[in-house]
Design a protein around this motif. Sequence first.
Motif, PDB file in Angstrom:
ATOM      1  N   ALA A 115       1.016  -1.228   0.054  1.00  0.00           N
ATOM      2  CA  ALA A 115       0.147   0.050  -0.152  1.00  0.00           C
ATOM      3  C   ALA A 115       1.018   1.241  -0.023  1.00  0.00           C
ATOM      4  CB  ALA A 115      -0.956  -0.057   1.093  1.00  0.00           C
ATOM      5  N   VAL A 116       0.396   2.311  -0.815  1.00  0.00           N
ATOM      6  CA  VAL A 116       1.448   3.470  -1.107  1.00  0.00           C
ATOM      7  C   VAL A 116       0.594   4.567  -0.174  1.00  0.00           C
ATOM      8  CG1 VAL A 116       2.316   5.064  -2.363  1.00  0.00           C
ATOM      9  CG2 VAL A 116       2.523   2.620  -2.862  1.00  0.00           C
ATOM     10  N   VAL A 117       1.006   5.396   0.657  1.00  0.00           N
ATOM     11  CA  VAL A 117       0.359   6.356   1.042  1.00  0.00           C
ATOM     12  C   VAL A 117       1.103   7.747   0.663  1.00  0.00           C
ATOM     13  CG1 VAL A 117      -0.685   7.590   2.946  1.00  0.00           C
ATOM     14  CG2 VAL A 117      -0.988   5.289   2.865  1.00  0.00           C
ATOM     15  N   ARG A 118       0.638   8.812   0.418  1.00  0.00           N
ATOM     16  CA  ARG A 118       1.008  10.079   0.053  1.00  0.00           C
ATOM     17  C   ARG A 118       0.860  11.030   1.318  1.00  0.00           C
ATOM     18  NH1 ARG A 118      -0.432   8.201  -4.678  1.00  0.00           N
ATOM     19  NH2 ARG A 118       1.240   7.896  -6.158  1.00  0.00           N
ATOM     20  N   ILE A 119       1.892  11.546   1.947  1.00  0.00           N
ATOM     21  CA  ILE A 119       1.448  12.399   3.042  1.00  0.00           C
ATOM     22  C   ILE A 119       2.172  13.807   2.859  1.00  0.00           C
ATOM     23  CG2 ILE A 119       2.040  12.942   5.670  1.00  0.00           C
ATOM     24  CD1 ILE A 119       2.361   9.832   5.856  1.00  0.00           C
ATOM     25  N   GLY A 120       1.228  14.631   2.860  1.00  0.00           N
ATOM     26  CA  GLY A 120       1.706  15.987   2.733  1.00  0.00           C
ATOM     27  C   GLY A 120       2.460  16.862   3.621  1.00  0.00           C
ATOM     28  N   GLN A 121       2.955  18.020   3.383  1.00  0.00           N
ATOM     29  CA  GLN A 121       3.994  18.548   4.154  1.00  0.00           C
ATOM     30  C   GLN A 121       2.992  19.206   5.444  1.00  0.00           C
ATOM     31  OE1 GLN A 121       6.263  21.641   2.619  1.00  0.00           O
ATOM     32  NE2 GLN A 121       4.385  22.863   2.010  1.00  0.00           N
ATOM     33  N   ALA A 122       1.847  19.585   5.254  1.00  0.00           N
ATOM     34  CA  ALA A 122       1.251  20.201   6.118  1.00  0.00           C
ATOM     35  C   ALA A 122       0.320  19.150   7.351  1.00  0.00           C
ATOM     36  CB  ALA A 122      -0.044  21.026   5.588  1.00  0.00           C
ATOM     37  N   VAL A 123       0.633  17.843   6.909  1.00  0.00           N
ATOM     38  CA  VAL A 123      -0.205  16.975   7.864  1.00  0.00           C
ATOM     39  C   VAL A 123       0.399  16.918   9.218  1.00  0.00           C
ATOM     40  CG1 VAL A 123       1.376  14.816   7.549  1.00  0.00           C
ATOM     41  CG2 VAL A 123      -0.926  14.475   8.067  1.00  0.00           C
TER      42      VAL A 123
END
Length: 140
Positions: A115-123
């Motif tokens: 599974a691939v999750v993209r985590i933004g910088q503002a999280v």
Amino acid sequence: MDDTRLASALDTDIGVPLKRVRRIEVLPGMRGRRRVWTLEQKLALVSEMERSDNIAAFAREREISTALLYTWRRELRYAMEAAKLPLRDEPMFVPVVGGSPPSSSDGIEVEVGGAVVRIGQAVRTDLAVAIIQALQAGAS
């Protein structure tokens, strides 16, 4: 040795003459030996060095390099500064420095168990940690 051969081989045509080495000092007990120092020995030597007026003479008496003493002193100072920092229980993200300025689409990709999750910088940090932990629990 032929000084003209040495001068012509090292001459860079910048007008700087070669200088003769005046004095080389080799400490008698240091040749061909590598010692192992315990933490207690290092701390004791650095402590003694701090009370000494002449560090070079102090180093010669103990047959140790002044550079090594200064290195140990610097490492001790770093360790003391690090000990003053508060301990953090929660994970911490460190910003990446350099490159182009971050855009709103910048972030990281985490892959766990396919599974691939993209985590933004503002999280928020706690949310990112919870997502990664959920992925790890689902993968096992």
